[in-house]
Motif scaffolding. Structure first.
Motif, PDB file in Angstrom:
ATOM      1  N   VAL A  45      44.720  27.830  53.075  1.00 22.58           N
ATOM      2  CA  VAL A  45      44.395  29.198  53.474  1.00 22.58           C
ATOM      3  C   VAL A  45      44.874  30.140  52.378  1.00 22.58           C
ATOM      4  O   VAL A  45      46.055  30.152  52.025  1.00 22.58           O
ATOM      5  N   PHE A  46      43.961  30.927  51.823  1.00 23.47           N
ATOM      6  CA  PHE A  46      44.253  31.838  50.717  1.00 23.47           C
ATOM      7  C   PHE A  46      44.623  33.210  51.286  1.00 23.47           C
ATOM      8  O   PHE A  46      43.841  33.813  52.025  1.00 23.47           O
ATOM      9  N   PHE A  47      45.829  33.679  50.945  1.00 20.89           N
ATOM     10  CA  PHE A  47      46.330  34.955  51.462  1.00 20.89           C
ATOM     11  C   PHE A  47      46.567  35.947  50.329  1.00 20.89           C
ATOM     12  O   PHE A  47      46.982  35.573  49.229  1.00 20.89           O
ATOM     13  N   ARG A  48      46.322  37.203  50.626  1.00 17.67           N
ATOM     14  CA  ARG A  48      46.632  38.289  49.700  1.00 17.67           C
ATOM     15  C   ARG A  48      47.100  39.485  50.520  1.00 17.67           C
ATOM     16  O   ARG A  48      46.423  39.912  51.456  1.00 17.67           O
ATOM     17  N   ASP A  49      48.310  39.984  50.237  1.00 16.08           N
ATOM     18  CA  ASP A  49      48.881  41.128  50.973  1.00 16.08           C
ATOM     19  C   ASP A  49      48.913  40.877  52.478  1.00 16.08           C
ATOM     20  O   ASP A  49      48.645  41.778  53.280  1.00 16.08           O
ATOM     21  N   GLY A  50      49.227  39.645  52.857  1.00 16.90           N
ATOM     22  CA  GLY A  50      49.344  39.318  54.274  1.00 16.90           C
ATOM     23  C   GLY A  50      48.038  39.128  54.989  1.00 16.90           C
ATOM     24  O   GLY A  50      48.015  38.954  56.214  1.00 16.90           O
ATOM     25  N   LEU A  53      42.064  35.554  53.265  1.00 16.28           N
ATOM     26  CA  LEU A  53      40.783  35.886  52.653  1.00 16.28           C
ATOM     27  C   LEU A  53      39.780  34.733  52.699  1.00 16.28           C
ATOM     28  O   LEU A  53      38.578  34.971  52.645  1.00 16.28           O
ATOM     29  N   ASP A  54      40.280  33.485  52.753  1.00 17.30           N
ATOM     30  CA  ASP A  54      39.360  32.361  52.813  1.00 17.30           C
ATOM     31  C   ASP A  54      40.132  31.097  53.166  1.00 17.30           C
ATOM     32  O   ASP A  54      41.353  31.044  53.047  1.00 17.30           O
ATOM     33  N   VAL A  55      39.397  30.068  53.626  1.00 18.06           N
ATOM     34  CA  VAL A  55      39.976  28.761  53.916  1.00 18.06           C
ATOM     35  C   VAL A  55      39.215  27.724  53.085  1.00 18.06           C
ATOM     36  O   VAL A  55      37.989  27.650  53.150  1.00 18.06           O
ATOM     37  N   PHE A  56      39.959  26.947  52.285  1.00 21.00           N
ATOM     38  CA  PHE A  56      39.355  25.909  51.461  1.00 21.00           C
ATOM     39  C   PHE A  56      39.494  24.550  52.137  1.00 21.00           C
ATOM     40  O   PHE A  56      40.566  24.196  52.620  1.00 21.00           O
ATOM     41  N   LYS A  57      38.420  23.762  52.106  1.00 17.83           N
ATOM     42  CA  LYS A  57      38.460  22.380  52.585  1.00 17.83           C
ATOM     43  C   LYS A  57      38.848  21.464  51.428  1.00 17.83           C
ATOM     44  O   LYS A  57      39.125  21.923  50.314  1.00 17.83           O
ATOM     45  N   ALA A  58      38.866  20.156  51.668  1.00 17.67           N
ATOM     46  CA  ALA A  58      39.257  19.199  50.639  1.00 17.67           C
ATOM     47  C   ALA A  58      38.356  19.329  49.412  1.00 17.67           C
ATOM     48  O   ALA A  58      37.140  19.520  49.529  1.00 17.67           O
ATOM     49  N   PHE A  85      47.070  38.405  39.529  1.00 13.99           N
ATOM     50  CA  PHE A  85      47.277  39.146  40.770  1.00 13.99           C
ATOM     51  C   PHE A  85      48.112  38.281  41.704  1.00 13.99           C
ATOM     52  O   PHE A  85      47.970  37.057  41.726  1.00 13.99           O
ATOM     53  N   PRO A  86      49.033  38.875  42.478  1.00 19.63           N
ATOM     54  CA  PRO A  86      49.882  38.095  43.384  1.00 19.63           C
ATOM     55  C   PRO A  86      49.100  37.653  44.622  1.00 19.63           C
ATOM     56  O   PRO A  86      48.297  38.403  45.178  1.00 19.63           O
ATOM     57  N   ALA A  87      49.336  36.414  45.037  1.00 21.24           N
ATOM     58  CA  ALA A  87      48.704  35.862  46.236  1.00 21.24           C
ATOM     59  C   ALA A  87      49.497  34.642  46.668  1.00 21.24           C
ATOM     60  O   ALA A  87      50.441  34.230  45.984  1.00 21.24           O
ATOM     61  N   PRO A 135      43.278  26.243  60.892  1.00 24.55           N
ATOM     62  CA  PRO A 135      44.377  26.508  59.951  1.00 24.55           C
ATOM     63  C   PRO A 135      44.720  27.983  59.814  1.00 24.55           C
ATOM     64  O   PRO A 135      45.898  28.355  59.808  1.00 24.55           O
ATOM     65  N   GLN A 136      43.716  28.827  59.712  1.00 28.50           N
ATOM     66  CA  GLN A 136      43.970  30.259  59.533  1.00 28.50           C
ATOM     67  C   GLN A 136      44.671  30.850  60.753  1.00 28.50           C
ATOM     68  O   GLN A 136      45.633  31.612  60.631  1.00 28.50           O
TER      69      GLN A 136
END
Length: 246
Positions: A45-50, A53-58, A85-87, A135-136
């Motif tokens: 799970v890709f997060f930015r500023d809490g 933004l997206d969920v990646f599979k294998a 950029f921070p994430a 997951p998210q």
């Protein structure tokens, strides 16, 4: 100064880890073109500023504004491919966490009108298994910003949910069946608890894969012990105290 990561992965087997944050502590800088490598038994799970933004599979994923379209809204339009950029990326195990233990911390009082005093006190224990379904949702609602989230961090919450559902099922079953019959209904009671508990698990992004009863038996505690534990009301206590005396 934050470290810039061009490859983001967590190759650990995650034996008892449900979620692992990357980086585990502090701030990590990513950039357009960074690679996110997700193992077969993971989601990321890709997060930015809490914000998720997206969920990646294998697989191997390249961070772009195409696969994370919301990214440009968070880092601004004035950037190039090498602008850091921070994430954070939260790697979530998708395996089934099996052989989790549960047990009744104190006896469960059930009404059984057709038998003896009309009440019974039951104790039980067994195992269950669960898996992350969303997951998210799980990271957002349960994990928060923890660097690592393990089965031990949630086991008390899950056990409480299961015991509550077991109490409901035992109460319903005892109204229709004698106590001696219930001791042989492990499979039926277990299936009913699993069905009843599914909504509670899904509400936090999990799925209850199995629920097994290893033993279900009358409590061996005395009426006084149970009264001291706050399990019995005065009427039931008086009845059981008389039974103990006999």
């Amino acid at each position: 100064m934050a470290r810039i990561f061009d490859v983001i992965e967590y190759p650990n087997e995650m034996a008892d880890e449900i979620v692992h944050r990357f980086p585990e502590t502090g701030i990590g800088d990513f950039r357009i073109g960074s690679q996110v490598i997700v193992r077969e038994s993971q989601s990321a799970v890709f997060f930015r500023d809490g914000n998720a933004l997206d969920v990646f599979k294998a697989g191997r994923h390249t961070i772009t504004t195409a696969n994370i379209p919301l990214l440009i809204d968070w880092i601004g339009k004035a950037f190039n491919a090498r602008t850091p950029f921070p994430a954070e990326v939260y790697f979530v195990s998708r395996k089934e966490f099996a052989n989790q233990k549960w047990g009744t911390p104190q006896p469960i009082l059930v009404r059984n009108p057709g038998m003896g005093l009309g009440v019974a006190l039951l104790q039980a224990f067994g195992t269950y298994s669960f898996q992350v379904k969303d997951p998210q949702q799980f990271v957002t609602q349960i994990v928060g910003t923890q660097g690592a989230y393990r089965t031990a961090d949630i086991e008390e919450r899950l056990r409480s949910m299961l015991i509550s559902n077991l109490q409901d099922v035992l109460g319903e079953t005892a109204l229709k069946n004698a106590m001696d019959m219930m001791s042989g209904m492990h499979e039926e009671i277990g299936a009913a608890v699993r069905a009843k508990g599914q909504d509670d698990f899904e509400a936090i992004g999990l799925t209850l894969k199995s629920f097994y009863i290893g033993n279900l038996k009358p409590s061996s505690k005395s009426a006084q012990e149970l009264r001291d534990m706050g399990v019995l009301d005065m009427e039931t206590y008086t009845q059981l105290q008389a039974a103990d005396a006999m």
